[in-house]
Design an enzyme around this catalytic site. Structure first.
Site, PDB file in Angstrom:
ATOM      1  N   CYS A  67      -1.756  15.692  42.776  1.00  0.00           N
ATOM      2  CA  CYS A  67      -2.801  14.682  41.509  1.00  0.00           C
ATOM      3  C   CYS A  67      -2.342  14.215  40.393  1.00  0.00           C
ATOM      4  O   CYS A  67      -3.209  13.241  40.454  1.00  0.00           O
ATOM      5  CB  CYS A  67      -3.356  16.585  40.656  1.00  0.00           C
ATOM      6  N   HIS A 117      -8.320  14.488  35.234  1.00  0.00           N
ATOM      7  CA  HIS A 117      -7.714  15.150  37.044  1.00  0.00           C
ATOM      8  C   HIS A 117      -9.096  15.918  36.371  1.00  0.00           C
ATOM      9  O   HIS A 117      -9.553  16.448  35.452  1.00  0.00           O
ATOM     10  CB  HIS A 117      -6.560  16.111  36.934  1.00  0.00           C
ATOM     11  N   ASN A 154     -11.413  19.655  43.468  1.00  0.00           N
ATOM     12  CA  ASN A 154     -10.643  19.153  43.288  1.00  0.00           C
ATOM     13  C   ASN A 154      -9.609  17.848  44.402  1.00  0.00           C
ATOM     14  O   ASN A 154      -9.987  18.571  46.101  1.00  0.00           O
ATOM     15  CB  ASN A 154      -9.405  19.966  42.624  1.00  0.00           C
TER      16      ASN A 154
HETATM   17  N1  COA Z   1     -14.383  34.322  45.037  1.00  0.00           N
HETATM   18  C1  COA Z   1     -14.273  35.480  45.060  1.00  0.00           C
HETATM   19  N2  COA Z   1     -13.557  35.706  44.371  1.00  0.00           N
HETATM   20  C2  COA Z   1     -12.847  35.078  43.980  1.00  0.00           C
HETATM   21  C3  COA Z   1     -12.485  34.425  44.866  1.00  0.00           C
HETATM   22  C4  COA Z   1     -13.811  33.554  45.470  1.00  0.00           C
HETATM   23  N3  COA Z   1     -13.467  32.077  46.281  1.00  0.00           N
HETATM   24  N4  COA Z   1     -11.770  33.825  44.549  1.00  0.00           N
HETATM   25  C5  COA Z   1     -11.012  34.496  43.585  1.00  0.00           C
HETATM   26  N5  COA Z   1     -11.249  35.640  44.153  1.00  0.00           N
HETATM   27  C6  COA Z   1     -10.960  36.643  43.575  1.00  0.00           C
HETATM   28  C7  COA Z   1      -9.336  37.460  43.528  1.00  0.00           C
HETATM   29  O1  COA Z   1      -9.655  38.147  44.898  1.00  0.00           O
HETATM   30  C8  COA Z   1      -9.950  38.253  41.542  1.00  0.00           C
HETATM   31  O2  COA Z   1     -10.008  39.638  41.882  1.00  0.00           O
HETATM   32  P1  COA Z   1      -9.456  40.664  41.701  1.00  0.00           P
HETATM   33  O3  COA Z   1      -9.204  40.721  40.254  1.00  0.00           O
HETATM   34  O4  COA Z   1     -10.068  41.717  42.312  1.00  0.00           O
HETATM   35  O5  COA Z   1      -7.377  40.652  42.061  1.00  0.00           O
HETATM   36  C9  COA Z   1     -10.457  37.687  41.190  1.00  0.00           C
HETATM   37  O6  COA Z   1     -11.626  37.079  41.728  1.00  0.00           O
HETATM   38  C10 COA Z   1     -10.255  37.233  39.374  1.00  0.00           C
HETATM   39  O7  COA Z   1      -9.089  36.226  39.805  1.00  0.00           O
HETATM   40  P2  COA Z   1      -8.757  34.853  39.047  1.00  0.00           P
HETATM   41  O8  COA Z   1      -7.143  34.474  40.054  1.00  0.00           O
HETATM   42  O9  COA Z   1      -8.070  35.771  37.984  1.00  0.00           O
HETATM   43  O10 COA Z   1      -9.439  34.014  38.709  1.00  0.00           O
HETATM   44  P3  COA Z   1      -9.365  32.846  37.469  1.00  0.00           P
HETATM   45  O11 COA Z   1     -10.373  33.032  36.491  1.00  0.00           O
HETATM   46  O12 COA Z   1      -7.936  32.730  36.760  1.00  0.00           O
HETATM   47  O13 COA Z   1      -9.852  31.897  38.651  1.00  0.00           O
HETATM   48  C11 COA Z   1      -8.596  29.719  39.519  1.00  0.00           C
HETATM   49  C12 COA Z   1      -9.177  31.572  39.530  1.00  0.00           C
HETATM   50  C13 COA Z   1      -8.188  29.559  40.765  1.00  0.00           C
HETATM   51  C14 COA Z   1     -10.402  29.360  39.443  1.00  0.00           C
HETATM   52  C15 COA Z   1      -8.174  29.602  37.887  1.00  0.00           C
HETATM   53  O14 COA Z   1      -7.207  29.784  38.199  1.00  0.00           O
HETATM   54  C16 COA Z   1      -8.022  27.815  38.782  1.00  0.00           C
HETATM   55  O15 COA Z   1      -8.067  26.834  38.988  1.00  0.00           O
HETATM   56  N6  COA Z   1      -6.657  28.134  37.821  1.00  0.00           N
HETATM   57  C17 COA Z   1      -5.824  26.205  38.153  1.00  0.00           C
HETATM   58  C18 COA Z   1      -6.187  25.914  39.999  1.00  0.00           C
HETATM   59  C19 COA Z   1      -6.034  24.148  39.870  1.00  0.00           C
HETATM   60  O16 COA Z   1      -6.063  23.256  39.075  1.00  0.00           O
HETATM   61  N7  COA Z   1      -5.245  23.475  40.166  1.00  0.00           N
HETATM   62  C20 COA Z   1      -5.301  22.332  41.377  1.00  0.00           C
HETATM   63  C21 COA Z   1      -3.998  21.939  40.138  1.00  0.00           C
HETATM   64  S1  COA Z   1      -4.174  20.348  40.216  1.00  0.00           S
END
Ligand code: COA
Length: 333
Positions: A119, A260, A290
């Site tokens: 990114c 970003h 993204n």
């Molecule tokens: N729909 C529904 N539920 C989902 C899901 C979706 N698309 N994706 C994950 N879940 C669930 C998970 O299974 C988890 O369930 P569990 O608690 O029963 O295990 C729950 O949602 C919470 O997951 P978690 O990983 O704690 O969520 P979060 O609040 O951290 O959000 C992201 C997840 C990926 C959105 C977040 O961590 C994020 O944005 N991270 C950075 C991503 C990023 O910037 N990437 C690129 C960098 S360049």
């Protein structure tokens, strides 16, 4: 006079972008994986993303963005000396996507290569092009961030498939002329101790796709979301602060921050820590998700065309991605 001050100042002469036609909404994703519009919107801010057509390659998206940027800058492709494409989804492992773009736009005299910095790729490309122009090696550079992430997405993994989209953004860099602005400061970094938290594990020489592993979808993005989130906030804040300080700016005289576009919660946290009001932070991730190296490039073009900043205004671009890589650039427009 320091070495930095004796270098040729570099301006951004024009910007462009391109998004493939097909739009995939969160509702559409509800019928593909176990997810909801409510979950995606509340956790990320994303509402839809664009998906390239079959046969529409990263270089095709890059080519359209490049043509827009050339038109915006009023520069002919034949006058471009250097093309750098930031991408992690190249058309082919070799040759570089930049080579296809060179041919497509007819930039026959341009040197062309890719940078792989996830990114941060567009801002890495900006720094390389800036230094080559500043040293007097080249006059006009075309830099592009372009991705077809849909080709490297595991469409049965709800943790990742809801996050990404396809697209391309471009900018023309030239030696700054009278009345034009210039790049004020840049800061780039890499932390190779965290390669495992965000990667495409398969499809490279370490793990080629074989009949035995084909069903594991290893050639798709894998991510430890929470870990990445934490690093993203800390690193982008630090990097943005570094260029703001080096450029002698303060939050009050920054017209627009273009971060970003991965997650609205990450962007809000950075804006908060930098004490920059939300109306000065550009967001378009609700439309595109993204798009990795393309994200800052598309956002820069949209903010430019929406006149979020004008000649003489200061803007800050900041990115973060797999590697881990990060980059920030302060620009007087
Ligand atoms: N729909 C529904 N539920 C989902 C899901 C979706 N698309 N994706 C994950 N879940 C669930 C998970 O299974 C988890 O369930 P569990 O608690 O029963 O295990 C729950 O949602 C919470 O997951 P978690 O990983 O704690 O969520 P979060 O609040 O951290 O959000 C992201 C997840 C990926 C959105 C977040 O961590 C994020 O944005 N991270 C950075 C991503 C990023 O910037 N990437 C690129 C960098 S360049």
């Amino acid at each position: 006079m320091s070495a930095t001050n004796s270098r040729i100042p570099v301006a951004i002469a024009g910007t462009g972008s391109y998004l493939p036609k097909r739009v995939m909404t969160n509702k559409d994703l509800e019928s593909i994986v176990d997810t909801t519009d409510e979950w995606i919107t509340s956790r990320t801010g994303i509402k839809s993303r664009h998906i390239a057509a079959e046969g529409e390659n990263t270089s095709d998206l890059a080519t359209e963005a490049a043509k827009n940027a050339l038109e915006n800058a009023g520069i002919e492709a034949a006058d471009i000396d250097l093309i750098i494409v930031g991408t992690i989804t190249p058309d082919t492992l070799t040759p570089a996507t930049a080579c296809y773009v060179q041919h497509n736009i007819g930039a026959v005299k341009a040197l062309a290569f890719d940078v792989s910095a996830a990114c941060s790729g567009f801002l890495y490309a900006m720094k390389v092009a800036q230094d080559m122009i500043a040293a007097g090696t080249y006059k006009n550079a075309l830099i592009i961030g372009a991705e077809k992430l849909s080709a490297f997405t595991n469409w049965s993994d709800r943790n990742t498939c809801v996050l990404f989209g396809d697209g391309a953004g471009a900018a023309i860099l030239t030696a700054s002329k009278e009345g034009q602005g210039r790049i004020l400061a840049t800061e780039l970094g890499t932390n190779g101790s965290q390669t495992s938290i965000l990667n495409i594990p398969g499809g490279g020489s370490a793990c080629p796709t074989t009949i035995a592993n084909a069903d594991q979808k290893l050639a798709s993005l894998a991510m430890q979301g929470r870990e990445v989130f934490k690093h993203a906030v800390n690193v982008m804040k630090r990097s943005a602060e570094a260029v703001i300080e080096e450029a002698g700016l303060s939050p009050e005289n920054i017209q627009q921050v273009i971060p970003h576009q991965a997650n609205l919660r990450i962007i809000d946290a950075i804006a908060d820590r930098l004490t920059i009001p939300n109306d000065k932070v550009f967001v378009n991730l609700h439309k595109y998700g993204n798009t990795s190296a393309a994200a800052v490039a598309i956002a820069l073009d949209e903010a430019h065309r929406e006149k979020k900043f004008e000649r003489g205004d200061n803007i800050v671009l900041v990115g973060f991605g797999a590697g881990l890589t990060w980059a920030a650039v302060a620009i007087e427009w």
